[in-house]
Scaffold this active site. Structure first.
Site, short mmCIF file in Angstrom:
data_model
loop_
_atom_site.label_atom_id
_atom_site.label_comp_id
_atom_site.label_asym_id
_atom_site.label_seq_id
_atom_site.Cartn_x
_atom_site.Cartn_y
_atom_site.Cartn_z
N GLU A 113 -95.04 -13.01 24.38
CA GLU A 113 -93.58 -13.24 24.37
C GLU A 113 -93.14 -14.22 23.27
O GLU A 113 -91.98 -14.28 22.92
CB GLU A 113 -93.04 -13.72 25.72
CG GLU A 113 -93.19 -12.70 26.84
CD GLU A 113 -92.65 -13.20 28.17
OE1 GLU A 113 -92.40 -14.42 28.30
OE2 GLU A 113 -92.47 -12.37 29.07
N HIS B 136 -98.44 -15.96 39.16
CA HIS B 136 -97.94 -14.65 38.74
C HIS B 136 -98.48 -14.23 37.38
O HIS B 136 -98.39 -13.06 37.00
CB HIS B 136 -96.40 -14.63 38.74
CG HIS B 136 -95.78 -15.32 37.57
ND1 HIS B 136 -95.66 -16.70 37.48
CD2 HIS B 136 -95.24 -14.83 36.42
CE1 HIS B 136 -95.07 -17.01 36.34
NE2 HIS B 136 -94.81 -15.90 35.69
N ASP C 190 -93.56 -18.00 42.89
CA ASP C 190 -94.87 -18.50 42.49
C ASP C 190 -94.91 -20.00 42.78
O ASP C 190 -94.46 -20.81 41.98
CB ASP C 190 -95.09 -18.22 41.00
CG ASP C 190 -96.47 -18.65 40.51
OD1 ASP C 190 -97.14 -19.45 41.21
OD2 ASP C 190 -96.87 -18.20 39.42
N GLU D 26 -90.45 -23.57 30.72
CA GLU D 26 -91.54 -22.75 31.24
C GLU D 26 -91.62 -21.56 30.31
O GLU D 26 -90.97 -20.54 30.50
CB GLU D 26 -91.23 -22.34 32.69
CG GLU D 26 -92.47 -21.82 33.42
CD GLU D 26 -92.74 -20.35 33.16
OE1 GLU D 26 -93.29 -20.04 32.07
OE2 GLU D 26 -92.42 -19.54 34.02
#
Length: 351
Positions: free
Chosen positions: A136, A286, A35, A127
């Protein structure tokens, strides 16, 4: 043979295990490194912050293959602690060694909540963003690291701000799929138009669909409904991220979904801030966009108002999964409400 499955709540250790296991395969790391928008924006942001990094100590939370840690070492960091909980840490060590960075980068296997660093850090890089930003729940780990390991005052977090946006869209693929059942009679002589209601329930369900939205599908200027300052936001506040929105439609169309996307911002001393955007108006990443399908499409015309409130919070079944609740009013219609969630990681989440 069919059988009925019932969702059950996963305990935290099982949630974490499923989460970390998902990062143990090469595919997801290939997708992230490939990406270009993601990886190059991080690289540029780190290099532009070299004044803050040179000679300093950096913590990379969720380091993965260690690429951000290497960027930090290239920017002049004295020491980088690359903390990674899953087995990809073994590959990160090989990559660090292959790039002759062993003196500067120390890969530490474990979660940031359980590892013990030998010193405080000056910079945190991570990230951490998931689908719809908060899927998440990795931001929780970044905030833990901030509160325990970041030097105060003067510590730097990269990125240091996140923003969430929503806009009504018309997904033409859904329109075509729903219309398909009306075309079967002409093709095969069998009227299957009664399938339309069933197809609508199946397609326009309560899943958060991760998909690419094209500019042509967007029906209004996006509205920002939330902003997170990583220097001050708390884990408690992440349990309910919400905000109002107002959109004015561009023209005649059928609203059949909302699109939610995010941006994150990197501070750059003496230079314009760098923004990593997952907007449909920007190059694709992505993360794509989160698409929330309405139960029934609603026709709109020029300047039709679409208003409401978005609320994002962790799922009861798995705290690492995000739920999005939207209360919305389109034009003169009554207020509607719908709650969306990301499907379970694995069939093991069912019994």
């Amino acid at each position: 043979m069919s059988h009925v499955v019932k969702k059950r709540k996963l305990d935290k250790s099982r949630q974490d295990s499923l989460y970390f296991d998902s990062y143990s395969d090469v595919t997801i790391h290939e997708e992230m490194i490939a990406d270009h928008v993601r990886t190059n924006t991080y690289r540029m942001a780190i290099l532009r912050n070299s004044e803050c990094i040179r000679g300093k100590v950096v913590l990379d939370v969720g380091a993965g293959t260690g690429v951000l840690s290497i960027f930090c070492a290239q920017a002049g960091a004295r020491k980088v602690y690359a903390v990674e909980a899953c087995s990809i840490a073994e590959q990160a060590e090989k990559i660090v060694k292959q790039n002759n960075m062993e003196e500067k980068i120390q890969v530490i296997r474990g979660t940031v909540e359980t590892v013990d660093l030998p010193e405080k850090v000056d910079v945190i890089v991570s990230e951490w963003m998931g689908y719809a930003l908060l899927h998440e729940s990795m931001l929780n780990s970044v905030l833990y690291a901030r509160d325990k390991w970041l030097q105060q005052p003067g510590g730097v977090i990269l990125p240091n701000k996140a923003e969430l946006y929503i806009t009504p869209i018309c997904d033409p693929v859904v329109e075509d799929r729903l219309h398909f059942w009306y075309t079967v009679k002409d093709q095969y002589g069998v009227d299957m138009s009664c399938m339309s209601d069933f197809a609508t329930k199946c397609i326009m369900n309560s899943d958060i669909t991760v998909n690419s939205v094209t500019v042509e599908d967007v029906l209004s200027h996006p509205a920002r409904f939330a902003e997170l300052d990583l220097n001050t936001v708390t884990v408690e506040e992440l349990r309910s991220v919400k905000g109002d929105f107002t959109c004015e439609c561009f023209g005649s169309a059928a609203v059949n979904a909302f699109c939610v996307y995010f941006t994150v911002t990197f501070p750059c001393p003496d230079k314009p801030a760098l923004v990593l955007s997952t907007s449909p108006f920007k190059p694709e990443t992505h993360w794509k966009q989160a698409v929330l399908y309405l139960d029934v499409p609603v026709d709109v015309v020029q300047d039709t108002l679409v208003t409401g409130e978005v609320s994002m919070y962790p799922s009861e079944a798995s705290a690492r999964h995000i739920c999005i609740h939207v209360d919305y009013t389109i034009g003169e219609q009554k207020k509607q409400s719908k709650t969306f969630s990301i499907p379970d990681w694995s069939s093991e989440a069912q019994t």
